[in-house]
Design a protein around this motif. Structure first.
Motif, PDB file in Angstrom:
ATOM      1  N   UNK A  58      -5.914  23.888 -14.759  1.00 15.99           N
ATOM      2  CA  UNK A  58      -5.508  23.746 -16.152  1.00 15.99           C
ATOM      3  C   UNK A  58      -6.101  22.539 -16.871  1.00 15.99           C
ATOM      4  N   UNK A  59      -6.853  21.707 -16.172  1.00 11.63           N
ATOM      5  CA  UNK A  59      -7.432  20.534 -16.809  1.00 11.63           C
ATOM      6  C   UNK A  59      -6.587  19.288 -16.607  1.00 11.63           C
ATOM      7  N   UNK A  60      -7.184  18.125 -16.888  1.00  2.36           N
ATOM      8  CA  UNK A  60      -6.491  16.853 -16.685  1.00  2.36           C
ATOM      9  C   UNK A  60      -5.236  16.721 -17.529  1.00  2.36           C
ATOM     10  N   UNK A  61      -5.260  17.342 -18.720  1.00  4.38           N
ATOM     11  CA  UNK A  61      -4.102  17.214 -19.606  1.00  4.38           C
ATOM     12  C   UNK A  61      -2.836  17.779 -18.964  1.00  4.38           C
ATOM     13  N   UNK A  62      -3.018  18.734 -18.063  1.00  2.00           N
ATOM     14  CA  UNK A  62      -1.861  19.365 -17.415  1.00  2.00           C
ATOM     15  C   UNK A  62      -1.259  18.495 -16.326  1.00  2.00           C
ATOM     16  N   UNK A  63      -1.984  17.475 -15.897  1.00  7.26           N
ATOM     17  CA  UNK A  63      -1.518  16.643 -14.790  1.00  7.26           C
ATOM     18  C   UNK A  63      -0.563  15.578 -15.316  1.00  7.26           C
ATOM     19  N   UNK A  64       0.707  15.860 -15.215  1.00  5.75           N
ATOM     20  CA  UNK A  64       1.753  14.898 -15.536  1.00  5.75           C
ATOM     21  C   UNK A  64       2.580  14.692 -14.282  1.00  5.75           C
ATOM     22  N   UNK A  65       3.271  13.596 -14.215  1.00  3.07           N
ATOM     23  CA  UNK A  65       4.101  13.335 -13.039  1.00  3.07           C
ATOM     24  C   UNK A  65       5.165  14.418 -12.876  1.00  3.07           C
ATOM     25  N   UNK A  66       5.674  14.917 -14.000  1.00  2.00           N
ATOM     26  CA  UNK A  66       6.693  15.964 -13.935  1.00  2.00           C
ATOM     27  C   UNK A  66       6.129  17.257 -13.360  1.00  2.00           C
ATOM     28  N   UNK A  67       4.905  17.643 -13.809  1.00  2.00           N
ATOM     29  CA  UNK A  67       4.302  18.877 -13.312  1.00  2.00           C
ATOM     30  C   UNK A  67       3.947  18.761 -11.829  1.00  2.00           C
ATOM     31  N   UNK A  68       3.410  17.609 -11.443  1.00  2.00           N
ATOM     32  CA  UNK A  68       3.051  17.415 -10.038  1.00  2.00           C
ATOM     33  C   UNK A  68       4.297  17.428  -9.161  1.00  2.00           C
ATOM     34  N   UNK A  69       5.359  16.796  -9.637  1.00  2.00           N
ATOM     35  CA  UNK A  69       6.608  16.801  -8.879  1.00  2.00           C
ATOM     36  C   UNK A  69       7.106  18.221  -8.664  1.00  2.00           C
ATOM     37  N   UNK A  70       7.000  19.050  -9.692  1.00  2.00           N
ATOM     38  CA  UNK A  70       7.425  20.438  -9.572  1.00  2.00           C
ATOM     39  C   UNK A  70       6.571  21.183  -8.558  1.00  2.00           C
ATOM     40  N   UNK A  71       5.270  20.858  -8.513  1.00  2.00           N
ATOM     41  CA  UNK A  71       4.363  21.519  -7.586  1.00  2.00           C
ATOM     42  C   UNK A  71       4.734  21.253  -6.126  1.00  2.00           C
ATOM     43  N   UNK A  72       5.177  20.038  -5.828  1.00  2.49           N
ATOM     44  CA  UNK A  72       5.494  19.688  -4.438  1.00  2.49           C
ATOM     45  C   UNK A  72       6.981  19.804  -4.139  1.00  2.49           C
ATOM     46  N   UNK A  74       9.474  18.001  -5.504  1.00  3.48           N
ATOM     47  CA  UNK A  74      10.103  16.683  -5.415  1.00  3.48           C
ATOM     48  C   UNK A  74      10.684  16.288  -6.757  1.00  3.48           C
ATOM     49  N   UNK A  75      11.545  15.305  -6.758  1.00  2.00           N
ATOM     50  CA  UNK A  75      12.044  14.737  -7.992  1.00  2.00           C
ATOM     51  C   UNK A  75      10.988  13.822  -8.592  1.00  2.00           C
ATOM     52  N   UNK A  76      10.945  13.749  -9.918  1.00  2.00           N
ATOM     53  CA  UNK A  76       9.918  12.938 -10.574  1.00  2.00           C
ATOM     54  C   UNK A  76      10.000  11.483 -10.116  1.00  2.00           C
ATOM     55  N   UNK A  77      11.195  10.924 -10.080  1.00  2.00           N
ATOM     56  CA  UNK A  77      11.327   9.515  -9.747  1.00  2.00           C
ATOM     57  C   UNK A  77      10.850   9.215  -8.328  1.00  2.00           C
ATOM     58  N   UNK A  78      11.003  10.175  -7.419  1.00  6.39           N
ATOM     59  CA  UNK A  78      10.578   9.933  -6.035  1.00  6.39           C
ATOM     60  C   UNK A  78       9.068   9.835  -5.930  1.00  6.39           C
ATOM     61  N   UNK A  79       8.336  10.444  -6.871  1.00  6.33           N
ATOM     62  CA  UNK A  79       6.876  10.396  -6.829  1.00  6.33           C
ATOM     63  C   UNK A  79       6.342   9.001  -7.111  1.00  6.33           C
ATOM     64  N   UNK A  80       7.096   8.212  -7.865  1.00  9.61           N
ATOM     65  CA  UNK A  80       6.592   6.910  -8.277  1.00  9.61           C
ATOM     66  C   UNK A  80       6.408   5.945  -7.105  1.00  9.61           C
ATOM     67  N   UNK A  81       7.018   6.248  -5.963  1.00  4.76           N
ATOM     68  CA  UNK A  81       6.808   5.411  -4.792  1.00  4.76           C
ATOM     69  C   UNK A  81       5.426   5.615  -4.197  1.00  4.76           C
ATOM     70  N   UNK A  82       4.823   6.771  -4.503  1.00  5.92           N
ATOM     71  CA  UNK A  82       3.528   7.120  -3.929  1.00  5.92           C
ATOM     72  C   UNK A  82       2.400   7.001  -4.949  1.00  5.92           C
TER      73      UNK A  82
END
Length: 251
Positions: A58-72, A74-82
Motif C-alpha cells: 500500500x505504500x509508505x503512507x499506509x505504514x502507521x504504528x496502528x496499522x503495523x500493530x494490527x498486522x502482528x 499487538x497493542x499499539x503501545x506495546x510496539x513502542x518498546x521495539x
C-alpha cells in the motif's frame, strides 16, 4: 530487542520523537534486555517484516504504528518498546530489505563489471519494494545488512586504488542514481502508459520539431539512433549505468 526513546504520542496513536531522533548506536549495537514473565508473541523482526509487507502492498503512507500493530496482533503501545516511532521503523525496514542483497560473493577483480552488477541488484531490490527509493531520500544509518553490502561494494572497488572517502562517495552516488532511476520507473509504471499514448507523444514531438522554433530538438530527433518507441525498462537503465561507471576512470 527493545529500543528506548523519548517520545510524544499524538491523538491518532502515532509517536513522535521528543529528542534528537534515532540513536544508531543504541538501535544497532544495543544488547537485548532480558524480560521477566511470559515471552512476547512478537519480535522486532516480526514487526519490521509486517511493516515491509504493508509498505509493499500500500505504500509508505499506509505504514502507521496502528496499522503495523494490527498486522502482528499487538497493542499499539506495546510496539513502542521495539520501534519507538516511525523514523526508527523506517530504519529497520530499510535494513531488513537490504538483507535481500547478496553480500558474500567474492569480487571478480573486474571492478567495473562488479560495480555494474551491484547497480542491477539495487535496482531489482527497489522495484520489488517500490517504497524504498523514497525511504532512501533522507539520511539513513546503515544497519548490519546494509553494512554487509557496503563492505562488499568497497571490496569491489579495492582494485581502483582510490582512497576510502572516494570509494564511499562512489557507492553513495551509485545508490542515489539507482534510486532516482527506479523511482522514475515506478512512477512510469503507475501511469500505465499505453502504446497508443506513446505513439501520440512521438507524433507530437515530431510536430514540435518541425515548427522551426526548436532547432536543437529537431536535430536531436533527426539523428540516427534509437527510435522513439517503447523498449524494455532495463535498457535505458543499463545504458546510463554503463556511462556512469565507465566514466569513473576520470577520478
Amino acid at each position: 530487542m527493545r529500543v528506548r526513546s523519548t517520545r510524544t504520542v499524538t491523538r491518532d496513536g502515532e509517536s513522535g520523537a521528543a529528542g534528537v531522533g534515532v540513536d544508531p548506536q543504541q538501535l544497532w549495537l544495543g544488547r537485548p534486555q532480558p524480560r521477566r514473565g511470559r515471552r512476547p508473541a512478537y519480535s522486532r523482526e516480526a514487526i519490521t517484516a509486517a511493516a515491509v509487507a504493508l509498505a509493499d502492498a500500500e505504500g509508505l503512507e499506509a505504514v502507521t504504528m496502528r496499522r503495523v500493530a494490527a498486522q502482528v496482533g499487538a497493542g499499539v503501545m506495546s510496539l513502542y518498546s521495539y520501534a519507538p516511532d516511525k523514523e526508527t521503523l523506517l530504519e529497520l525496514m530499510v535494513d531488513h530489505v537490504s538483507g535481500e542483497l547478496p553480500a558474500s560473493s567474492t569480487p571478480t577483480g573486474d571492478w567495473r563489471a562488479d560495480l555494474k552488477a551491484i547497480g542491477h541488484l539495487q535496482r531489482s531490490l527497489m522495484l520489488r519494494h517500490p517504497w524504498l527509493p523514497a525511504a532512501l531520500s533522507t539520511r539513513r544509518t546503515p544497519g548490519p545488512n546494509t553494512l554487509a553490502f557496503l563492505e562488499h561494494a568497497l571490496a569491489v572497488l579495492r582494485p581502483t586504488g582510490l582512497d576510502g572517502a572516494t570509494k564511499m562517495e562512489i557507492f553513495a552516488q551509485l545508490t542515489a542514481f539507482v534510486a532516482g532511476h527506479a523511482a522514475h520507473e515506478i512512477a512510469q509504471s503507475a501511469a500505465s502508459r499505453s502504446a497508443d499514448r506513446t505513439a501520440a507523444e512521438a507524433r507530437y514531438l515530431a510536430a514540435v520539431a518541425a515548427d522551426g522554433h526548436h532547432p536543437e530538438l529537431a536535430e536531436a530527433l533527426s539523428t540516427p539512433g534509437r527510435p522513439l518507441t517503447p523498449e524494455p525498462p532495463e535498457a535505458p537503465f543499463t545504458r546510463f549505468l554503463n556511462r556512469l561507471i565507465d566514466g569513473l576512470d576520470t577520478y
